[in-house]
Design an enzyme around this catalytic site. Structure first.
Site, PDB file in Angstrom:
ATOM      1  N   GLY A 256      49.603  29.633  52.434  1.00  0.00           N
ATOM      2  CA  GLY A 256      48.593  28.809  51.787  1.00  0.00           C
ATOM      3  C   GLY A 256      48.608  29.095  50.295  1.00  0.00           C
ATOM      4  O   GLY A 256      48.600  28.184  49.471  1.00  0.00           O
ATOM      5  N   GLU A 291      41.931  33.995  47.313  1.00  0.00           N
ATOM      6  CA  GLU A 291      42.881  34.622  46.383  1.00  0.00           C
ATOM      7  C   GLU A 291      42.134  35.394  45.302  1.00  0.00           C
ATOM      8  O   GLU A 291      42.591  36.439  44.855  1.00  0.00           O
ATOM      9  CB  GLU A 291      43.792  33.566  45.757  1.00  0.00           C
ATOM     10  CG  GLU A 291      44.562  32.720  46.766  1.00  0.00           C
ATOM     11  CD  GLU A 291      45.257  33.521  47.851  1.00  0.00           C
ATOM     12  OE1 GLU A 291      45.855  34.576  47.522  1.00  0.00           O
ATOM     13  OE2 GLU A 291      45.204  33.125  49.031  1.00  0.00           O
TER      14      GLU A 291
HETATM   15 ZN    ZN Z   1      45.214  36.676  51.529  1.00  0.00          ZN
END
Ligand code: ZN
Length: 834
Positions: A256, A291
């Site tokens: 991702g 993130e």
């Molecule tokens: Zn991660």
């Protein structure tokens, strides 16, 4: 190439300390190769000893250690032996590297729409030496100085703040100490949008072809980023330490996203080309926040060895859910976690490859990667949520702050994390962590009641650990009862034994639907009683809020996947509640999960065809409503495009005519209709090419590959097979797109011969693709839809075969387990269908 063993990493870390990296990359040497010159300064604790450097180069120009040439012929299996170390050393390597096409190392992609080339670096988890010479292990952190030469119209960024010093010449500021697996450089004619927040310079980049979409979507991306920065600064008590914050949406990315300090890479499908579907916006917000959590947890404090990789991901998953819910404008974060992420994790936890959240042996780097699954993310995050309930939020936050400040810019282990939690909470966590983190599988939770007329005479919560995986997990959860759509009671339970009496329910009204884990706070398989199950056939839609409906849906779906619930009951329930659903998350996921499971094998072919027709009808009714909402319109139109046999409607949609309002002008939806027409045999490869002539975008090219592979002819399947297994040079995404079209549920007779060929050839994917992409392609190509005992036999034989990479074998084990679940369900509910 040699795979780093844990023992080797420990020995190397005991011997050397890296002082600094100096990396020069020349990205202006054509389409296939780039120059890489690295100087590493490091000290040795025992002068005279030897160590090794990791280097995966196309060609090596020169290597010198302390001014003395090292024979490049001394490179063996990706390693350079360095002998007779001094106390302080300098090694210099000049090499030529190959760009990659599998998403690892320095990946180079060309956008077919405009011919522009883009590169990005992905070092995780052992690909750094494909870009520069290094001591590639997570606990040899050092500051980096990086310079990049690139074509003059390119933008360049990386871990340190980038400055253009001359046309085509870039210098990145010296970084704080980072691990080798976080090194990145992103470069190309990217389109860029900038902003600023709380003293942090923000940039978002994407391919030039998506510049307009980025302009439209950047405000949402920046807002989530800013809100998450504020949230984490408040929570962690340590400021973001990595300078400018770049977010690159890059082509053909395997994961991702990747949390490179100061320069995160995302898959560019997150920049949407058409309708901004709320579930996609939520998912992107979650990834952005995930993130960002890693900037602290992972980047600032890094695992010492890969066996603690789960802690990075569990933490980021837990924190992202919390950040999105508490700090951003995006709703339904918890529902998405229930309906999507946990379903993924439960499947991993039921598979024969299940493993404890923590403490899985990781004797080498790649064996840790195979355990990098729904258990690391969803189950680990659920365990952390249980830990928060167990120690209290204040203690949890205090422990996190202590952990982050104590180990900043260094490395830490699970023991360090638990130590910080124990200190902050004053509780001994030995037993808790032993039972939650060192055991496998999900407990089954069930409420058993004795009734006296309309009231509960006696009730207890029964906890059954999974067969073969003993555990004594304490659960904090709530149990609720519903009648005629209203909650009639709810109670919070601490279940720390196999039987927990629920005395507080005595004398309460017997509900129509009794739902354990009603707020979905714990990690468990919920077994509903027969009456509640039957009531959900028409009662799920009456449950009072979307969180409860998500919990009930999870119990129903996972009950079916594990063989305890008749797929026809699930079908009936979906047809009853889904069209009336108001949660955008449930609208999207219930539809896709129903298609994938019910139409993908849980219902036998004749039942599946009838169910598809029923879904098509229901979805058309939704679309016909005057007041259809955007999420309902998207979900319904998507359902029709997946299930209908109405070629006239599909042709309209494929040509952009009479498109449902929610998806007006959405190119991805057009391609969905084109693919469906191909699956039905209503379009040829030449027809697909005419559509490609009108939409030459990168995603259209991929959609075109899937569409062509979906055509139900021998020629089309043979063409597709040759693309992946015939030595063609496909990228990771191209191969995945082709594989996604081969095994279609409605084409079983046609594709049956490819089952044996798949198992015979799947191992060869490791010759072309790195660890993560090879594993992903194995999953993408698996013939689940051929739900037959012969497929299962062939799968088992393949698993036992010789020469498979660890990742491919692991993917086969998991997919085979999922196939076996389909066959088990069929044997139980449709014995004549096998
Ligand atoms: Zn991660």
């Amino acid at each position: 190439m040699a795979i780093l063993q844990r023992t080797e990493a420990e020995a190397r870390a005991a011997l050397i300390e890296v002082t600094s990296y100096d990396v020069d990359l020349d990205l202006d040497r054509g389409d296939t190769e780039f120059g890489s010159v690295t100087t590493i300064r490091f000290s040795a604790r025992q002068p005279g000893e030897s160590t090794f450097l990791d280097l995966k180069a196309a060609r090596v120009g020169s290597i010198t250690l302390n001014g003395t040439a090292v024979d490049p012929a001394a490179i063996d299996d990706g390693r350079v032996t360095l002998t007779d170390l001094a106390a302080d050393n300098e090694v210099h390597v000049a090499a030529t590297m190959s760009y990659s096409r599998d998403g690892e190392g320095l990946h180079r992609a060309v956008d077919p729409e405009d011919g522009k080339a883009y590169v990005y670096g992905m070092s995780f988890m052992d690909a750094a030496p494909r870009m520069y010479a290094c001591f590639d292990q997570p606990d040899l952190k050092a500051p980096y100085d990086v310079r990049v030469r690139a074509p003059q119209d390119w933008v360049v960024a990386g871990n340190g703040d980038a400055t253009r010093t001359a046309p085509g010449e870039w210098t990145l500021a010296t970084t704080k100490p980072i691990a080798t697996y976080f090194f990145t450089v992103c470069a190309g004619p990217y389109a860029t949008v900038t902003d600023e927040h709380d003293g942090i310079h923000l940039e978002v980049h994407v391919r030039a072809a998506l510049a307009k979409e980025l302009d439209e979507q950047a405000p949402d991306i920046f807002q989530v980023t800013k809100q998450s920065f504020d949230h984490y600064h408040r929570l962690f008590g340590v400021r973001y330490p990595w300078g400018d914050y770049h977010q690159f949406f890059v082509p053909e990315f395997n994961a991702g996203a990747m949390e490179n300090p100061g320069c995160v890479t995302f898959r560019d499908t997150m920049i949407m080309r058409g309708t901004l579907a709320p579930d996609h916006l939520l998912s992107r917000a979650n990834t952005i926040a995930h993130e960002m959590a890693h900037m602290w947890f992972g980047d600032l404090v890094t695992l010492r060895w890969w066996d603690d990789l789960w802690l990075n991901e569990s933490f980021a998953e837990y924190m992202a859910g919390r950040a999105v819910e508490e700090a951003t404008d995006h709703d339904e974060s918890r529902i998405a976690f229930s309906a999507q992420r946990k379903t993924w994790g439960y499947a991993a936890d039921r598979a024969p490859s299940t493993h404890p959240i923590a403490g899985s042996p990781a004797p080498d780097a790649l064996s840790a990667l195979t355990n990098f699954d729904g258990i690391s993310y969803a189950k680990g995050a659920s365990a952390l949520a249980q830990l928060v309930l167990y120690v209290g939020d204040d203690a949890f936050v205090a422990g996190v702050r202590d952990y982050l400040s104590r180990h900043a810019f260094g490395n830490a282990t699970l023991a360090d994390f638990l130590g910080a939690m124990e200190k902050a909470s004053g509780r001994d966590l030995t037993q808790w962590s032993e039972q939650w983190l060192r055991t496998s599988g999900a407990d089954v939770l069930q409420v058993h009641t004795e009734t006296d007329g309309d009231t509960v005479a006696e009730a207890e919560l029964r906890r059954t650990p999974p067969a073969g995986h003993p555990a004594d997990r304490p659960h904090v959860l709530d149990v609720a009862g519903y009648t005629d759509g209203a909650q009639i009671w709810r109670t919070q339970v601490e279940a720390a034994a196999d039987v927990t009496p629920l005395g507080e329910l005595t004398g309460r009204e017997v509900p129509q639907i009794l739902l354990p884990n009603a707020s979905d706070e714990t990690w468990a398989q919920v077994a509903l009683d027969t009456a509640s199950l039957e009531a959900l056939r028409t009662g799920l839609r009456t449950l009072p809020d979307s969180g409860t409906r998500a919990a009930a849906w999870s119990a129903l779906l996972n009950g079916m996947l594990t063989g305890g619930v008749d797929p026809r009951l699930v079908r009936d329930s979906v047809l009853d509640f889904w069209p009336a659903e108001t949660s955008f998350t449930l609208l999207a996921y219930v539809a896709s999960q129903s298609r994938g499971a019910l139409l993908g094998g849980y219902l036998p072919p004749d039942e599946s065809t009838a169910a598809a027709q029923a879904f098509d009808d229901a979805a058309r009714t939704m679309l016909a409503a005057d007041d259809v909402s955007l999420p309902a319109g998207i979900a319904a139109a998507t359902m029709v495009a997946h299930t209908t046999h109405d070629e006239a409607t599909l042709r309209d949609w494929a040509d952009g005519r009479h498109t449902p309002a929610a998806l007006e002008g959405d190119p991805d939806f057009r391609w969905l209709a084109i693919r469906r027409l191909c699956t039905l045999g209503a379009l040829t490869a030449a027809d697909v090419d005419s559509h490609l002539a009108q939409d030459r975008s990168m995603s259209a090219v991929l959609d075109g590959l899937t569409a062509k592979a979906s055509i139900p002819t021998q020629d089309a399947k043979e063409w597709a097979w040759h693309q992946v297994f015939g030595g063609q040079q496909l990228s990771n995404y191209e191969a995945g797109a082709v594989l996604g079209g081969i095994f279609r549920p409605s084409q079983i007779d046609l594709v049956r011969p490819y089952v044996a060929r798949y198992f015979a050839q799947v191992g060869s994917l490791a010759q072309t693709f790195g660890g993560m992409p090879a594993e992903q392609l194995t999953r993408a190509g698996f013939p689940h839809v051929v739900v037959e005992p012969a497929t299962l036999e062939a799968a088992r034989a393949a698993i036992d075969g010789e020469g498979l990479s660890a990742g491919i074998r692991r993917a086969l084990i998991d997919q085979t387990a999922a196939l076996e679940e389909r066959i088990t369900s069929r044997r139980r509910y449709f014995p004549d269908s096998l």
